[in-house]
Design an enzyme around this catalytic site. Sequence first.
Site, PDB file in Angstrom:
ATOM      1  N   ASN A 181       0.870  -1.175   0.000  1.00 58.87           N
ATOM      2  CA  ASN A 181       0.000   0.000   0.000  1.00 58.87           C
ATOM      3  C   ASN A 181       0.907   1.224   0.000  1.00 58.87           C
ATOM      4  OD1 ASN A 181      -1.932   1.945   0.380  1.00 58.87           O
ATOM      5  ND2 ASN A 181      -2.191   1.552   2.567  1.00 58.87           N
ATOM      6  N   TRP A 182       1.026   1.812  -1.174  1.00 54.91           N
ATOM      7  CA  TRP A 182       1.966   2.932  -1.314  1.00 54.91           C
ATOM      8  C   TRP A 182       1.454   4.214  -0.650  1.00 54.91           C
ATOM      9  CZ3 TRP A 182       4.423   3.094  -6.896  1.00 54.91           C
ATOM     10  CH2 TRP A 182       5.067   1.884  -7.151  1.00 54.91           C
ATOM     11  N   HIS A 208      -9.481   1.139   4.621  1.00 60.46           N
ATOM     12  CA  HIS A 208      -8.202   1.314   5.326  1.00 60.46           C
ATOM     13  C   HIS A 208      -8.430   2.252   6.518  1.00 60.46           C
ATOM     14  CE1 HIS A 208      -4.079   2.472   6.180  1.00 60.46           C
ATOM     15  NE2 HIS A 208      -3.710   1.382   5.511  1.00 60.46           N
ATOM     16  N   SER A 238       3.087  -2.257  10.206  1.00 62.94           N
ATOM     17  CA  SER A 238       4.544  -2.236  10.414  1.00 62.94           C
ATOM     18  C   SER A 238       5.201  -3.583  10.121  1.00 62.94           C
ATOM     19  CB  SER A 238       4.876  -1.749  11.832  1.00 62.94           C
ATOM     20  OG  SER A 238       4.353  -0.447  12.027  1.00 62.94           O
ATOM     21  N   GLY A 259       2.721  -1.194   4.217  1.00 68.31           N
ATOM     22  CA  GLY A 259       2.783   0.232   3.898  1.00 68.31           C
ATOM     23  C   GLY A 259       4.223   0.646   3.647  1.00 68.31           C
ATOM     24  N   GLY A 260       4.844   1.194   4.670  1.00 65.76           N
ATOM     25  CA  GLY A 260       6.198   1.759   4.553  1.00 65.76           C
ATOM     26  C   GLY A 260       7.192   0.856   3.836  1.00 65.76           C
TER      27      GLY A 260
HETATM   28  C1  PEP Z   1      -0.843   0.021   5.703  1.00 65.89           C
HETATM   29  O1  PEP Z   1      -0.788   1.123   5.202  1.00 65.89           O
HETATM   30  O2  PEP Z   1      -1.787  -0.741   5.434  1.00 65.89           O
HETATM   31  C2  PEP Z   1       0.211  -0.395   6.625  1.00 65.89           C
HETATM   32  C3  PEP Z   1       0.148  -1.566   7.181  1.00 65.89           C
HETATM   33  O3  PEP Z   1       1.205   0.505   6.829  1.00 65.89           O
HETATM   34  P1  PEP Z   1       2.608   0.201   7.567  1.00 65.89           P
HETATM   35  O4  PEP Z   1       3.137  -1.094   7.030  1.00 65.89           O
HETATM   36  O5  PEP Z   1       3.487   1.369   7.211  1.00 65.89           O
HETATM   37  O6  PEP Z   1       2.330   0.105   9.022  1.00 65.89           O
END
Ligand code: PEP
Length: 393
Positions: A150-151, A235, A353, A374-375
């Site tokens: 998920n950019w 989300h 995360s 995400g990140g």
């Molecule tokens: C997300 O955006 O769905 C997500 C899980 O972000 P992150 O991995 O940065 O926590």
Amino acid sequence: MELNKEKITLIADCEVTDKSKTAGGAVVRTSKFCADISECDFEGSCFVQTNLCATFKCSDMSGDYFEEVDLSGAGFERSDVSGAEFNEVNLSGAAIIDSDMSGIEISGCKLDGMTIDGFNVRELIEFYKKNHKENFDMKKNVRKAVIAGNWKMNKTRPEAKALLEELKGKVSDPGCEVIACVPFTNLETAIEATKGTPIKVGAQNCHFEKSGAFTGEISADMLVEMGVEYVVLGHSERRQYFGETDETVNKRTRAALAAGLKPIVCVGELLWERECNITEEVIARQIKLDFYAVSAEELKKCIIAYEPVWAIGTGKTATADQAEEVCAFIRATLAKLYGADAAEAVTIQYGGSMNAGNAEELLSKVNVDGGLIGGASLKAADFNTIIEAATKG
Ligand code: PEP
């Protein structure tokens, strides 16, 4: 169990004989029960620190709550015990015959020698655990592992192209499905860049109407026409910053399915909801509402992402056991709503995360079929490490 205090009558030292009634939230303590109790209505009652070494016949004990109760050697015959909760209850040697035990909850109880219709309960539990685990292990192998990036609101078109080119070089034959969920402005670039590769493209939202006066929105049909296959819905950032509710998530999910998109529906509890010990209630509610009027066949086309809100973008990951616990709960909730077949077919991801360092442990769990990242999806090397971890499963 929640008790309505106003409705509670405390019946201390009461004597219960045939045809007694304590329905309506009675709390029974330190009571005397005659050896054979028939046709009594105890529905919704609460028994605390009571000796109930009796035989209950043709009685209604549905929804009852038992705490620190001695039921050793007790009997239930042709009784309704459905939905009852047993907490630290001595059930050793208890015999249940021809009774409705659906939906009961048992925690911290002594079960030695307890039987249900002549079967030893401990042996039944061992048998169930073994088969249940094998089932899910087996299904894990047939379920599709899906790693989706998920950019969020990141990357201009040239940056998107560069990231996908780098990723393509690494992901030539992944053992799982790989999806890049990019901003709307990058969809065309992503579709072009991933042509002929195993990387699929997803959007990060879609509207529930087909067209009309909805400034700033994009419809499911518009995405399908471009060649987009997946769409992230519900989300927590949409719920938190853009007023998304379970009702709109449900509408979007149904619209996406009707248009032929595969929705990745996100659910997850807030930190204080976890601290208040209501994670399961929150998740069950979201599943019921977000998938309202979605059929079992449609459900199989969906991915569910369990994303504890406190873990998203915070660097604070759920432990593998916490992730497994909630993903298993989601599957059990789906099984109740749709049956075991549909529940076992659905891919359930963990998100929050997840990174190159923790992915392997999270993805090794039986009910964690993939990740929404995400990140770490913004760095090709890290994202590829997660893809490799999913392949190991
Ligand atoms: C997300 O955006 O769905 C997500 C899980 O972000 P992150 O991995 O940065 O926590």
